[in-house]
Write a protein that holds these residues in place. Structure first.
Motif, PDB file in Angstrom:
ATOM      1  N   PHE A   1      -5.102  -1.567   5.286  1.00 15.58           N
ATOM      2  CA  PHE A   1      -4.074  -1.125   4.600  1.00 15.58           C
ATOM      3  C   PHE A   1      -3.329  -2.350   3.916  1.00 15.58           C
ATOM      4  N   SER A   2      -3.579  -3.593   4.498  1.00 16.28           N
ATOM      5  CA  SER A   2      -2.853  -4.666   3.491  1.00 16.28           C
ATOM      6  C   SER A   2      -3.649  -4.985   2.392  1.00 16.28           C
TER       7      SER A   2
ATOM      8  N   ALA B   1      -5.364  -2.439   0.801  1.00 12.54           N
ATOM      9  CA  ALA B   1      -5.696  -1.142  -0.148  1.00 12.54           C
ATOM     10  C   ALA B   1      -4.317  -0.856  -1.016  1.00 12.54           C
ATOM     11  N   ASP B   2      -4.504   0.024  -2.087  1.00  6.84           N
ATOM     12  CA  ASP B   2      -3.488   0.276  -2.829  1.00  6.84           C
ATOM     13  C   ASP B   2      -2.805   1.597  -2.492  1.00  6.84           C
ATOM     14  N   TYR B   3      -3.878   2.605  -2.049  1.00  3.33           N
ATOM     15  CA  TYR B   3      -3.195   3.777  -1.580  1.00  3.33           C
ATOM     16  C   TYR B   3      -3.825   4.017  -0.052  1.00  3.33           C
ATOM     17  N   GLY B   4      -2.938   4.285   0.907  1.00  6.44           N
ATOM     18  CA  GLY B   4      -3.556   4.448   2.399  1.00  6.44           C
ATOM     19  C   GLY B   4      -3.266   6.009   2.713  1.00  6.44           C
ATOM     20  N   ILE B   5      -4.141   6.400   3.721  1.00  8.34           N
ATOM     21  CA  ILE B   5      -3.877   7.620   4.339  1.00  8.34           C
ATOM     22  C   ILE B   5      -4.206   7.400   5.717  1.00  8.34           C
ATOM     23  N   VAL B   6      -3.346   7.594   6.706  1.00 10.71           N
ATOM     24  CA  VAL B   6      -3.509   7.647   8.050  1.00 10.71           C
ATOM     25  C   VAL B   6      -3.776   8.780   8.491  1.00 10.71           C
TER      26      VAL B   6
ATOM     27  N   CYS C   1       0.802  -1.164  -0.028  1.00  7.75           N
ATOM     28  CA  CYS C   1      -0.045  -0.060  -0.118  1.00  7.75           C
ATOM     29  C   CYS C   1       0.906   1.189  -0.038  1.00  7.75           C
ATOM     30  N   LYS C   2       0.658   1.906  -1.033  1.00  8.70           N
ATOM     31  CA  LYS C   2       1.237   3.562  -1.132  1.00  8.70           C
ATOM     32  C   LYS C   2       0.809   4.468   0.065  1.00  8.70           C
ATOM     33  N   MET C   3       1.722   4.870   1.040  1.00  3.29           N
ATOM     34  CA  MET C   3       0.714   5.752   2.001  1.00  3.29           C
ATOM     35  C   MET C   3       0.974   7.111   1.569  1.00  3.29           C
ATOM     36  N   ILE C   4       0.056   7.823   1.779  1.00  2.00           N
ATOM     37  CA  ILE C   4       0.195   9.312   1.265  1.00  2.00           C
ATOM     38  C   ILE C   4      -0.020  10.022   2.501  1.00  2.00           C
TER      39      ILE C   4
END
Lengths: 249, 320
Positions: B291-292, B294-299, A227-230
């Motif tokens: 998140f595992s 997902a392709d794109y994650g935002i915390v 997962c790419k974190m943004i």
């Protein structure tokens, strides 16, 4: 009125799926078996209807096709409140094979309403209910999310794409049920578990039946890339990536 | 080896998923070296039927009836059409209607059925198809061994191709169709993008905290032309209607883009979204299992992230 609930014995939802070394079969060692979640909701609704009107719903029977190892799951259904159980001694096979076994055991028996979950959580086939109806030459209604009985009249809600329909039909009928038919599945009480031990469980011999399909092999689903974190402060980057990298907007 | 595809209409109209199904049928017919026949049941204008020529339709049988969907009657018509057209492969969509009809059709034709197939067959001879099993945790290959075969196609797995050619419409007699059910009333939501047809789905979980907080989620959905959805706890709490529940026991979706907002990613939820092409997750817990998947994650906190996200998409839409 007699209600039959078809039960599929499936691995617990949280089971990690393992395979044989040649990937041609699933390794079921150590698996916890449960009543298929949709079948459990169907059973719950049947019990609710019987409790609400015992004069109308006389008996609830549960049925499965499987080996002796499926009996604990049938006993659990009896503990929840079913009156008796049938196991067709036929393990394996595809949906056509299973439906043929159920039809063989049910044909000529006085079941007015037959409930089947809309799919099973193992092969996700959504097939046995409709096949059973066709083999018995009964009407069927699929995607049923509510059920009420009034005399011989069967009133259901059917989900359609983007909406729902209120439908009246009559017994005998096969209802293929989904979420909404009951909200919380019935959990067996201690008393239920005790009485389930002595409730009748009939074993019926398998019918001669040919499957129409067979499993060739399994694969683990492809691994997702990381997962790419943004940065939450940089939503323009998310939009940019979705637009130019993933190309989905 | 010819192919029969059952095409469902919605108030006389077809959808994008119909085009996918028809062009899939055409590719199957080409793969088998046979012809493609479509069957429509209900009332559809000839022009609407002929438009499917662009997706590979050749012959279209139109069985005109006002009878509502009755599993037994419709299945009997489909099986007759298959027999009359000499079809050895019958194809339907894996949607509510296909799930209701395909098993009955399979029994009528003494055919093996594999449902929720992902895309084109792995091989035509023997006829092997691929599908998900164990609610998305496994991929399975199955061979249909019977002479006549029935499959249902998982939506958005085959894609749409166009073909040159014209469709010819023939009437099929549907006068024998009777109905064993009585439809008392029908409720259809209007003005909303259907979850089953949406390219983009914006879905909220328990992390949205209350039903009152759905407005910013709906705003994002509005900007993206997306359908709205939710996780199981949300529909169980009554924050959102049950038909929006995506997950193992709810709806299985396969959009191009899925937003999981405040959804932790329980295995039951992942079962409903694993066919999504791209998944974007927002969660305040960096350890959330979503998140595992997902392709794109935002915390981050949804209350601040969501409006910023909506604004950023609005800018893109305004510039394109």
């Amino acid at each position: 009125m007699n209600i039959l609930v078809c039960i599929s014995n499936v691995p617990d939802t949280t089971t990690r799926i393992k395979y044989s070394a040649d990937m041609k079969s699933v390794d079921y060692s150590g698996v916890q078996w449960i009543i298929n979640p949709w079948d459990e909701l169907a059973l719950t609704r049947a019990i609710e209807l019987k409790e609400a009107n015992p004069a109308l719903v006389q008996k609830i029977t549960v049925i499965t096709a499987g080996g002796a190892d499926a009996e604990p799951t049938l006993r659990k259904a009896l503990a929840c409140g079913a009156d008796d159980a049938i196991r067709v001694d036929a393990a394996g096979g595809d949906s056509l094979f299973t439906a043929t076994q159920l039809a063989h055991a049910v044909k000529g028996e006085p079941f007015d309403v037959i409930l089947c979950g809309i799919e099973s959580s193992d092969y996700n086939g959504s097939a046995v209910g409709g096949m059973l109806a066709e083999l018995l030459d009964y009407n069927s209604v699929s995607a049923v999310s509510s059920l009420n009985l009034e005399g011989n009249s069967v009133k259901v809600t059917r989900e359609i794409d983007g909406g729902k329909q209120s439908i009246e039909t009559s017994a005998p009928v096969v209802l293929i049920v989904q979420k909404g038919i009951a909200i919380n599945p019935r959990i067996p009480s201690m008393r239920g578990i005790m009485t389930a031990r002595t409730k009748p469980l009939k074993v019926v011999a398998a019918a001669a039946a040919a499957p129409g399909s067979k499993v060739v092999g399994y694969q683990a689903p492809p691994q997702k890339s990381a997962c790419k974190m943004i940065d939450p402060e940089n939503m323009d980057e998310l939009v940019h990536l979705l637009h130019t990298e993933a190309r989905v907007i | 080896m010819s192919v029969l595809v059952y095409i469902e209409n919605w108030n006389g109209k077809f959808k994008k998923s119909t085009c996918e199904l028809v062009s899939y049928g055409k590719r199957l017919a080409n793969g088998l070296g046979g012809s493609l026949t479509l069957l429509s049941i209900g009332r559809v204008a000839e022009d609407e039927l002929k438009n499917l020529g662009a997706y590979g339709a050749g012959k279209i049988l139109s069985a005109e009836t006002d009878a509502p969907l009755d599993d037994k009657a419709y299945a009997s018509l489909i099986a007759s059409a298959a027999q009359n057209s000499g079809a050895t492969l019958v194809v339907m969509a894996h949607n509510v209607t296909g799930k209701a009809l395909a098993p009955r059709v399979a029994v009528r034709l003494n055919a093996g059925l594999v449902s929720a197939v992902n895309g084109l067959p792995v091989s035509y001879q023997p006829f092997v198809v691929s599908k998900k099993a164990f609610s998305g945790k496994s991929l399975m290959q199955a061979e249909i061994t019977s002479d006549i075969k029935v499959i249902t196609l998982s939506q958005n797995t085959a894609g749409i191709e166009t073909f040159a050619g014209n469709a010819a419409v023939e009437t099929m007699d549907a006068s024998a169709v009777t109905s064993g059910i009585n439809v008392l009333s029908t409720e259809v939501q209007t003005g909303k993008i259907l979850l089953s047809e949406a390219d983009v789905v914006v879905s909220g979980g328990r992390g949205m905290r209350s039903a009152d907080n759905w407005k910013p989620l709906e705003e994002l959905a509005g900007v993206l032309g997306a359908a709205t959805a939710c996780s199981r706890p949300v529909s169980d709490e009554g924050w959102r209607p049950h038909h929006e529940h995506v997950g193992q026991t709810g709806k299985v979706v396969a959009p191009n883009l899925y937003f999981a907002l405040g959804i932790s990613g329980a295995i039951q939820h992942l079962a409903g979204i694993s066919s999504s092409k791209v998944i974007v997750a927002v969660n305040k817990d960096p350890e959330a299992p979503i998140f595992s998947a997902a392709d794109y994650g935002i915390v981050g906190d949804l209350q601040t992230v969501l409006p910023k996200m909506t604004e950023a998409f609005r800018k893109l839409k305004a510039s394109s």
